[in-house]
Design an enzyme around this catalytic site. Structure first.
Site, PDB file in Angstrom:
ATOM      1  N   TYR A  42       0.851  -1.188   0.000  1.00 30.38           N
ATOM      2  CA  TYR A  42       0.000   0.000   0.000  1.00 30.38           C
ATOM      3  C   TYR A  42       0.887   1.238   0.000  1.00 30.38           C
ATOM      4  O   TYR A  42       1.738   1.416   0.880  1.00 30.38           O
ATOM      5  CB  TYR A  42      -0.909   0.025   1.228  1.00 30.38           C
ATOM      6  CG  TYR A  42      -1.955   1.115   1.177  1.00 30.38           C
ATOM      7  CD1 TYR A  42      -3.253   0.832   0.780  1.00 30.38           C
ATOM      8  CD2 TYR A  42      -1.643   2.436   1.508  1.00 30.38           C
ATOM      9  CE1 TYR A  42      -4.208   1.831   0.709  1.00 30.38           C
ATOM     10  CE2 TYR A  42      -2.587   3.441   1.438  1.00 30.38           C
ATOM     11  CZ  TYR A  42      -3.875   3.127   1.041  1.00 30.38           C
ATOM     12  OH  TYR A  42      -4.820   4.127   0.967  1.00 30.38           O
ATOM     13  N   GLN A  79      10.079  15.794  11.019  1.00 29.25           N
ATOM     14  CA  GLN A  79       9.005  14.860  11.373  1.00 29.25           C
ATOM     15  C   GLN A  79       7.715  15.579  11.707  1.00 29.25           C
ATOM     16  O   GLN A  79       6.627  15.066  11.443  1.00 29.25           O
ATOM     17  CB  GLN A  79       9.443  13.984  12.547  1.00 29.25           C
ATOM     18  CG  GLN A  79      10.659  13.135  12.246  1.00 29.25           C
ATOM     19  CD  GLN A  79      10.534  12.390  10.932  1.00 29.25           C
ATOM     20  OE1 GLN A  79       9.717  11.481  10.792  1.00 29.25           O
ATOM     21  NE2 GLN A  79      11.328  12.770   9.937  1.00 29.25           N
ATOM     22  N   HIS A  91       5.117  15.984   8.961  1.00 25.75           N
ATOM     23  CA  HIS A  91       4.395  14.809   8.481  1.00 25.75           C
ATOM     24  C   HIS A  91       2.917  14.864   8.836  1.00 25.75           C
ATOM     25  O   HIS A  91       2.037  14.585   8.020  1.00 25.75           O
ATOM     26  CB  HIS A  91       4.979  13.540   9.103  1.00 25.75           C
ATOM     27  CG  HIS A  91       6.013  12.874   8.263  1.00 25.75           C
ATOM     28  ND1 HIS A  91       5.758  12.406   7.009  1.00 25.75           N
ATOM     29  CD2 HIS A  91       7.317  12.579   8.521  1.00 25.75           C
ATOM     30  CE1 HIS A  91       6.863  11.846   6.515  1.00 25.75           C
ATOM     31  NE2 HIS A  91       7.819  11.955   7.408  1.00 25.75           N
ATOM     32  N   GLU A 103      10.682   5.934  17.058  1.00 22.39           N
ATOM     33  CA  GLU A 103      10.812   5.404  15.699  1.00 22.39           C
ATOM     34  C   GLU A 103      12.174   5.783  15.120  1.00 22.39           C
ATOM     35  O   GLU A 103      12.901   4.938  14.599  1.00 22.39           O
ATOM     36  CB  GLU A 103       9.689   5.977  14.841  1.00 22.39           C
ATOM     37  CG  GLU A 103       9.731   5.577  13.380  1.00 22.39           C
ATOM     38  CD  GLU A 103       8.698   6.316  12.547  1.00 22.39           C
ATOM     39  OE1 GLU A 103       8.426   5.865  11.423  1.00 22.39           O
ATOM     40  OE2 GLU A 103       8.184   7.361  13.011  1.00 22.39           O
ATOM     41  N   HIS A 104      12.525   7.070  15.193  1.00 25.55           N
ATOM     42  CA  HIS A 104      13.822   7.569  14.739  1.00 25.55           C
ATOM     43  C   HIS A 104      14.551   8.175  15.934  1.00 25.55           C
ATOM     44  O   HIS A 104      13.985   8.978  16.660  1.00 25.55           O
ATOM     45  CB  HIS A 104      13.671   8.671  13.680  1.00 25.55           C
ATOM     46  CG  HIS A 104      12.775   8.312  12.539  1.00 25.55           C
ATOM     47  ND1 HIS A 104      11.443   8.702  12.494  1.00 25.55           N
ATOM     48  CD2 HIS A 104      13.018   7.619  11.406  1.00 25.55           C
ATOM     49  CE1 HIS A 104      10.909   8.252  11.364  1.00 25.55           C
ATOM     50  NE2 HIS A 104      11.834   7.590  10.698  1.00 25.55           N
ATOM     51  N   ASP A 128      15.402   8.241   5.347  1.00 24.63           N
ATOM     52  CA  ASP A 128      14.090   8.178   4.689  1.00 24.63           C
ATOM     53  C   ASP A 128      14.213   7.837   3.211  1.00 24.63           C
ATOM     54  O   ASP A 128      13.359   7.143   2.660  1.00 24.63           O
ATOM     55  CB  ASP A 128      13.373   9.523   4.818  1.00 24.63           C
ATOM     56  CG  ASP A 128      12.505   9.599   6.064  1.00 24.63           C
ATOM     57  OD1 ASP A 128      12.342   8.570   6.736  1.00 24.63           O
ATOM     58  OD2 ASP A 128      11.996  10.698   6.358  1.00 24.63           O
ATOM     59  N   HIS A 157       0.036 -39.345  21.896  1.00 26.73           N
ATOM     60  CA  HIS A 157       1.392 -38.919  21.560  1.00 26.73           C
ATOM     61  C   HIS A 157       2.394 -40.017  21.930  1.00 26.73           C
ATOM     62  O   HIS A 157       3.278 -40.377  21.144  1.00 26.73           O
ATOM     63  CB  HIS A 157       1.760 -37.639  22.318  1.00 26.73           C
ATOM     64  CG  HIS A 157       1.229 -36.383  21.701  1.00 26.73           C
ATOM     65  ND1 HIS A 157      -0.115 -36.142  21.547  1.00 26.73           N
ATOM     66  CD2 HIS A 157       1.870 -35.287  21.209  1.00 26.73           C
ATOM     67  CE1 HIS A 157      -0.290 -34.959  21.002  1.00 26.73           C
ATOM     68  NE2 HIS A 157       0.908 -34.413  20.780  1.00 26.73           N
TER      69      HIS A 157
END
Length: 424
Positions: A121, A251, A254, A319-320, A353, A412
């Protein structure tokens, strides 16, 4: 940006977005409609949510050729170089099947097999993301996935941004569909008359895409439920305030919900970064978005020592994470939780990125405590191999049967003992 102490970090934490009840119900209805009515439902939802009517929603070769004509040749070269860097990095992640043989002739091992089909996606709307094409498709190709499908929302003109189409073409991907939102996720998961289903869905999207991925998980695999972008910058007095501020804003632009955090022991740097943020923010094209992000989710964590600062970034698990200190490699060794780490003054987050090579699909919302970036591993399965010899079964058979009976599983035990004549 607000200034907080290390013990106040919990105020910055956000869990993965669960959406509202109304959003979850909408997603469920969309998925069911696509499962039941296939192409007809996809077409209807594309008209409803994207404002365009498509009789043909698979991208044609003519459309891809047209994209090449409209894109600047130098930019195509930049895309090619970025793709090469990303591919080289991911080729280092390739795993091989392995087997080990014991002295008694028993064989155990692990067989590596790529999944058959992956769906990627790529977000659309107000922006185009060729980087998302590279970061999701290249690791799948390196893993050996034979069929890679791309879906992306069309604009109101019924077209896909040229950069997205050219990026896919550079990778040899031509099965591309002009569809987005929850309906795209449903089509990938369950198929339609036009689109055959896939085994795994990756790639970022809005809350409806995230909720749809959550809903179909189990019928297909997914990469992760991604939240808003995050950056933490660990910096000392050697860092330049203007550079730190620019990275925080990278960031913030975004999403209004993006998080930008400076962790430092230097009050002087914190004040200078705050001033530089305001100066740089005023000239940003995405001013409103970045301003809302900085005001609502931006912060400076002022620490009393380097050790406290390291503890702070581990607790944030961003995240970063940028480390802009006198000894960044030394400090990096103490970091346990981060999606990606950028070391030194020249490793601005956008380097990762777009161009350096490591994947930018990263864990968010603190999930870097237990998860990893998207990689070749995500597109491969591991199958255990066991081949016991008669000598090994003679040695271990009674032990295995006893173990089974300890767990109350008589069948078993008998399955092993059925071969007892072979090991007496």
């Amino acid at each position: 940006m607000k200034i907080i102490k290390k013990e106040e970090i919990s105020s910055l934490k956000r869990s993965v977005d669960q959406g509202t009840e109304a959003q979850r119900e909408t997603v469920k209805k969309i998925i069911e409609e696509v499962r039941t009515h296939g192409n007809m439902a996809v077409k209807r939802f594309t008209e409803q949510f994207d404002g365009t009517t498509l009789d043909q929603w698979r991208v044609t070769e003519d459309e891809i050729d047209e994209a090449y004509e409209t894109l600047d040749g130098e930019f195509v070269q930049v895309l090619s170089e970025a793709a090469e860097n990303i591919r080289k990095f991911h080729e280092k992640q390739q795993a091989n099947s392995w087997f080990q043989t014991a002295e008694d002739g028993s064989i155990t091992g692990q067989k590596i097999t790529p999944i058959d089909a992956a769906g990627v996606y790529v977000p659309g709307g107000t922006a185009a993301y060729p980087s998302s094409v590279f970061m999701n498709i290249i690791p799948a190709q390196v893993a050996g996935v034979k069929r890679v499908v791309m879906v992306t929302p069309p604009g109101q003109d019924g077209k896909v941004p040229s950069g997205v189409l050219v990026s896919a073409k550079l990778l040899g991907v031509t099965e591309i569909y002009k569809v987005g939102g929850a309906q795209a996720v449903a089509a990938l998961a369950y198929g339609t008359e036009t689109l055959l289903p896939v085994d795994k869905i990756t790639g970022p999207g809005n809350v409806y895409v995230a909720l749809a991925k959550r809903e179909v998980f189990g019928d297909v695999d997914i990469d992760m439920i991604a939240g808003p972008s995050e950056i933490a910058v660990l910096a000392d007095e050697t860092a330049r305030a203007a550079e730190v501020a620019a990275d925080l804003l990278s960031q913030a632009e975004h999403d209004a919900r993006s998080s930008s955090v400076l962790v430092t022991t230097s009050k002087k740097l914190a004040e200078e970064v705050h001033q530089s943020l305001n100066e740089q923010l005023s000239t940003l094209p995405r001013y409103e978005t970045a301003k809302a992000s900085i005001e609502d989710y931006g912060a400076v964590v002022l620490c009393s020592s380097k050790e406290e600062a390291i503890d702070a970034v581990n607790e944030i698990a961003a995240e970063h994470l940028e480390i802009v200190t006198e000894n960044p490699f030394e400090d990096m060794a103490k970091v346990k939780h981060a999606g990606a780490i950028f070391l030194g003054p020249y490793s601005s987050e956008p380097v990762g990125d777009y161009f350096a090579g490591p994947n930018h699909v990263l864990p968010t919302s603190g999930t870097a405590r237990f998860s990893s970036p998207l990689s070749v591993d995500d597109f491969q399965k591991r199958t255990s191999i066991i081949s016991y010899s008669s000598e090994a079964l003679k040695r271990d058979g009674d032990k295995i049967a006893r173990f089974a009976r300890l767990e109350g599983l008589e069948a078993h035990a008998r399955a092993v003992e059925a071969r007892k004549g072979r090991w007496k």
